[in-house]
Design an enzyme around this catalytic site. Structure first.
Site, PDB file in Angstrom:
ATOM      1  N   GLU A 178      -9.258   2.379  11.305  1.00 48.95           N
ATOM      2  CA  GLU A 178      -8.551   1.071  11.419  1.00 48.95           C
ATOM      3  C   GLU A 178      -7.258   1.004  12.265  1.00 48.95           C
ATOM      4  OE1 GLU A 178      -7.412   0.440   6.843  1.00 48.95           O
ATOM      5  OE2 GLU A 178      -5.685  -0.144   7.767  1.00 48.95           O
ATOM      6  N   ASN A 207       0.835  -1.054  -0.066  1.00 49.74           N
ATOM      7  CA  ASN A 207      -0.247   0.028   0.048  1.00 49.74           C
ATOM      8  C   ASN A 207       0.769   1.222  -0.072  1.00 49.74           C
ATOM      9  OD1 ASN A 207       0.527   0.610   2.735  1.00 49.74           O
ATOM     10  ND2 ASN A 207      -1.215  -0.613   3.532  1.00 49.74           N
ATOM     11  N   LYS A 227     -12.304  -1.626  -3.452  1.00 46.33           N
ATOM     12  CA  LYS A 227     -11.578  -0.637  -2.840  1.00 46.33           C
ATOM     13  C   LYS A 227     -10.258  -0.851  -3.460  1.00 46.33           C
ATOM     14  CE  LYS A 227     -10.018  -0.445   1.688  1.00 46.33           C
ATOM     15  NZ  LYS A 227     -10.383  -0.481   3.061  1.00 46.33           N
ATOM     16  N   MET A 228      -9.645   0.337  -3.489  1.00 43.57           N
ATOM     17  CA  MET A 228      -8.249   0.229  -4.092  1.00 43.57           C
ATOM     18  C   MET A 228      -7.263   1.282  -3.373  1.00 43.57           C
ATOM     19  SD  MET A 228      -8.668   2.405  -7.862  1.00 43.57           S
ATOM     20  CE  MET A 228      -6.955   2.897  -7.774  1.00 43.57           C
ATOM     21  N   LYS A 229      -6.062   1.009  -3.680  1.00 39.81           N
ATOM     22  CA  LYS A 229      -5.113   1.776  -2.738  1.00 39.81           C
ATOM     23  C   LYS A 229      -4.714   2.942  -3.625  1.00 39.81           C
ATOM     24  CE  LYS A 229      -4.739  -0.991   0.504  1.00 39.81           C
ATOM     25  NZ  LYS A 229      -5.262  -0.452   1.839  1.00 39.81           N
ATOM     26  N   HIS A 253     -12.603  -3.011   9.548  1.00 38.24           N
ATOM     27  CA  HIS A 253     -11.412  -3.298   8.819  1.00 38.24           C
ATOM     28  C   HIS A 253     -11.277  -4.654   8.939  1.00 38.24           C
ATOM     29  CE1 HIS A 253      -6.936  -4.061   8.931  1.00 38.24           C
ATOM     30  NE2 HIS A 253      -6.816  -3.351   7.805  1.00 38.24           N
ATOM     31  N   TYR A 263      -4.046  -3.270  -4.913  1.00 40.63           N
ATOM     32  CA  TYR A 263      -2.762  -2.829  -4.115  1.00 40.63           C
ATOM     33  C   TYR A 263      -1.692  -2.472  -5.563  1.00 40.63           C
ATOM     34  CZ  TYR A 263      -3.886  -4.240   0.571  1.00 40.63           C
ATOM     35  OH  TYR A 263      -4.386  -4.207   1.736  1.00 40.63           O
ATOM     36  N   ASP A 294     -11.290  -2.122  13.774  1.00 41.70           N
ATOM     37  CA  ASP A 294     -11.300  -3.442  13.614  1.00 41.70           C
ATOM     38  C   ASP A 294     -11.236  -4.193  15.043  1.00 41.70           C
ATOM     39  OD1 ASP A 294     -10.265  -6.085  13.306  1.00 41.70           O
ATOM     40  OD2 ASP A 294      -8.860  -5.635  11.737  1.00 41.70           O
ATOM     41  N   GLU A 336     -15.717  -5.549   5.689  1.00 41.74           N
ATOM     42  CA  GLU A 336     -14.635  -5.440   4.638  1.00 41.74           C
ATOM     43  C   GLU A 336     -14.304  -6.989   4.118  1.00 41.74           C
ATOM     44  OE1 GLU A 336     -10.837  -3.541   5.559  1.00 41.74           O
ATOM     45  OE2 GLU A 336     -10.105  -3.529   3.657  1.00 41.74           O
ATOM     46  N   SER A 337     -13.877  -7.071   3.005  1.00 42.64           N
ATOM     47  CA  SER A 337     -13.527  -8.381   2.421  1.00 42.64           C
ATOM     48  C   SER A 337     -12.265  -8.607   1.716  1.00 42.64           C
ATOM     49  CB  SER A 337     -14.602  -8.854   1.596  1.00 42.64           C
ATOM     50  OG  SER A 337     -14.268 -10.631   1.106  1.00 42.64           O
ATOM     51  N   TYR A 338     -11.586  -9.538   1.963  1.00 44.36           N
ATOM     52  CA  TYR A 338     -10.287  -9.577   0.959  1.00 44.36           C
ATOM     53  C   TYR A 338     -10.222 -10.764   0.110  1.00 44.36           C
ATOM     54  CZ  TYR A 338      -8.036  -6.446   4.461  1.00 44.36           C
ATOM     55  OH  TYR A 338      -8.096  -5.510   5.429  1.00 44.36           O
ATOM     56  N   ASP A 391      -7.989   4.181  -0.676  1.00 42.05           N
ATOM     57  CA  ASP A 391      -7.419   4.362   0.737  1.00 42.05           C
ATOM     58  C   ASP A 391      -6.046   4.723   0.590  1.00 42.05           C
ATOM     59  OD1 ASP A 391      -6.551   3.432   3.312  1.00 42.05           O
ATOM     60  OD2 ASP A 391      -7.041   1.294   3.008  1.00 42.05           O
ATOM     61  N   ALA A 392      -5.587   5.689   1.322  1.00 41.52           N
ATOM     62  CA  ALA A 392      -4.345   6.046   1.232  1.00 41.52           C
ATOM     63  C   ALA A 392      -3.469   5.702   2.488  1.00 41.52           C
ATOM     64  CB  ALA A 392      -4.164   7.890   1.514  1.00 41.52           C
ATOM     65  N   ASN A 393      -4.010   4.858   3.232  1.00 47.08           N
ATOM     66  CA  ASN A 393      -3.108   4.228   4.572  1.00 47.08           C
ATOM     67  C   ASN A 393      -2.408   5.367   5.167  1.00 47.08           C
ATOM     68  OD1 ASN A 393      -3.718   1.614   2.603  1.00 47.08           O
ATOM     69  ND2 ASN A 393      -3.584   1.071   4.741  1.00 47.08           N
ATOM     70  N   LYS A 453      -0.841  -0.351  32.102  1.00 45.38           N
ATOM     71  CA  LYS A 453      -1.166   0.998  32.209  1.00 45.38           C
ATOM     72  C   LYS A 453      -2.149   1.569  31.167  1.00 45.38           C
ATOM     73  CE  LYS A 453       2.261   3.679  34.292  1.00 45.38           C
ATOM     74  NZ  LYS A 453       3.579   4.389  34.088  1.00 45.38           N
ATOM     75  N   ASN A 462      -4.676  -8.292   8.823  1.00 48.59           N
ATOM     76  CA  ASN A 462      -3.273  -7.856   8.766  1.00 48.59           C
ATOM     77  C   ASN A 462      -3.189  -6.479   9.064  1.00 48.59           C
ATOM     78  OD1 ASN A 462      -3.959  -5.698   6.507  1.00 48.59           O
ATOM     79  ND2 ASN A 462      -5.599  -6.955   6.414  1.00 48.59           N
ATOM     80  N   GLU A 476     -10.148   7.092   2.137  1.00 47.65           N
ATOM     81  CA  GLU A 476      -9.866   6.370   3.558  1.00 47.65           C
ATOM     82  C   GLU A 476      -8.551   6.824   4.182  1.00 47.65           C
ATOM     83  OE1 GLU A 476     -10.809   2.332   3.541  1.00 47.65           O
ATOM     84  OE2 GLU A 476      -9.007   1.935   4.732  1.00 47.65           O
TER      85      GLU A 476
END
Ligand SMILES: O=C([O-])CC(=O)C(=O)O
Ligand SMILES: [Mg+2]
Length: 388
Positions: free
Chosen positions: A264, A19, A181-183, A321, A155, A291, A340-342, A212-214, A100, A53, A238
């Protein structure tokens, strides 16, 4: 009842994908099995857990702190008032003793993996899908018959080209998905716009494609992408900036009329409370992607949902996520906005039960006790290979 054994191992999900922030060449996950002395269908009940992941396997934390705490707890300390099932809330307190506050992350993954296995046991002992257990305990009593799922992928690959991306998107439609969805953020904006155009040639409806820019962008780049993409009317934008940089998220929400998504990489209800306080999230369109397994499990996820409700958001704003069946059960039982699904990455941990194909972008919960892992042969083979 009592826990008779707790096993853990590490499983590789390494692949050549990347990504905008990381590649997955060394990615792995923790897998756990918690054995009990309760018999169902002639066999002792075993609950399974694994992390999704993005965060790595947590073997040190599991071995050194969290599994010993659970092993050392007496049978009375971990059961509910009937004495016949585990109490996930009491177990959570045992896992988190002498921890803590603050600094969430990584240990939240270790706790989440164990929490997933505990809920698998709870529902298996009740002999029902987890979604039904959750609907009755924490929801309105009924589950969503179908959950909207989208295919996350798109990806960057070492041999990337636009035709490969189009082919991937075509594959998702063939599998029954309607949304994908794509990166973005791994190449310059002009190149990403060409990738989006290519994906849209296949998906056709921009409201069915998310990006999604992560967390890659600073504020200026976030706003440049917002300007460059706004005309498409995409499903969502995202993790534009760092997940904890609420000013960037707020600036995006002000500048961009489309939906945004984040969460996420928030691992506690305190982080979610801060997101609600400071990030300018918009309840009428923005998506929250915490997630459950990465963030201390369902026990903590329920607290996150309380934070969202207090801020005027609905469970329908949540699309977790992780692409796992645990979140799918939570989505159906607590009436989230989807999951989500992969389908093509992170096998065998992404994707859902063998008996429930994707139909018109939605999936059912299989009618099997627990989270439903036993209805996913490739996943069970991997879990057993590592844990038996
Ligand atoms: O690429 C990743 O780290 C996974 C991710 O962000 C997602 O599924 O939204
Ligand atoms: Mg993401």
């Amino acid at each position: 009842m009592k826990i008779t054994d707790i096993r853990e191992a590490r499983a590789s999900i390494a692949s050549p994908i990347a990504n905008a922030y990381i590649d997955f060449s060394k990615m792995d996950v923790s897998v756990v099995a918690i054995h009990t002395d309760v018999i169902r269908d002639g066999e002792p009940v075993v609950g399974y857990g694994f992390n999704s992941n993005g965060r790595y396997a947590q073997q040190g934390l599991l071995r050194d702190r969290f599994i010993p705490r659970l092993r050392d707890a007496t049978a009375e300390m971990i059961v509910d008032e009937t004495g016949e099932n585990l109490d996930p809330f009491r177990i959570w307190e045992i896992l988190m003793q002498n921890e803590k506050p603050g600094g969430h992350g990584e240990r939240s993954v270790a706790v989440g993996v164990l929490d997933m296995a505990v809920w698998d046991i709870v529902a298996k002992i009740e002999a029902r899908p987890l979604a039904q257990v959750l609907a009755e305990r924490f929801g309105d009593g009924s589950t969503d018959a179908r959950v909207a799922v989208y295919a996350a992928g798109g990806y960057y690959y070492p041999d990337d080209d636009l035709e490969r991306l189009r082919e991937e998107m075509r594959g998702y439609l063939t599998l029954g998905y309607t949304a994908t969805k794509m990166k973005i953020g791994g190449v310059p904006l002009a190149d990403d716009l060409r990738r989006i155009d290519a994906a849209l040639e296949v998906i056709e409806k921009p409201e069915c494609l998310a990006v999604d820019a992560n967390g890659r962008f600073d504020e200026a780049t976030t706003l440049a992408y917002a300007r460059g993409m706004e005309h498409y009317g995409l499903r969502w934008f995202e993790e534009a900036g760092d997940p904890l940089d609420y000013e960037i998220q707020k600036a995006l929400g002000k500048a961009y009329s489309g939906a945004t998504a984040t969460g996420e990489n928030l691992f506690s209800h305190q982080d979610v409370r801060n997101l609600m306080r400071y990030a300018g999230m918009r309840a009428d369109r923005d998506i929250l992607q915490m997630d459950p397994v990465l963030s201390y499990g369902l026990v903590e996820y329920l607290r996150m949902l309380d934070e969202l409700r207090a801020a005027g958001f609905s469970t329908r704003n949540c699309i977790p996520h992780g692409g796992h069946q645990f979140a799918l059960n939570i989505a159906a039982g607590l009436k989230l906005g989807g999951n989500e699904s992969y389908p093509r990455v992170f096998a065998p941990f992404g994707g859902f039960a063998d008996s429930t194909p994707i139909e018109d972008g939605q999936v059912r919960i299989p009618d099997v006790p627990g989270i439903g892992f036993e209805d996913k042969a490739a996943l069970m083979d991997t879990l057993r290979a590592h844990l038996d």
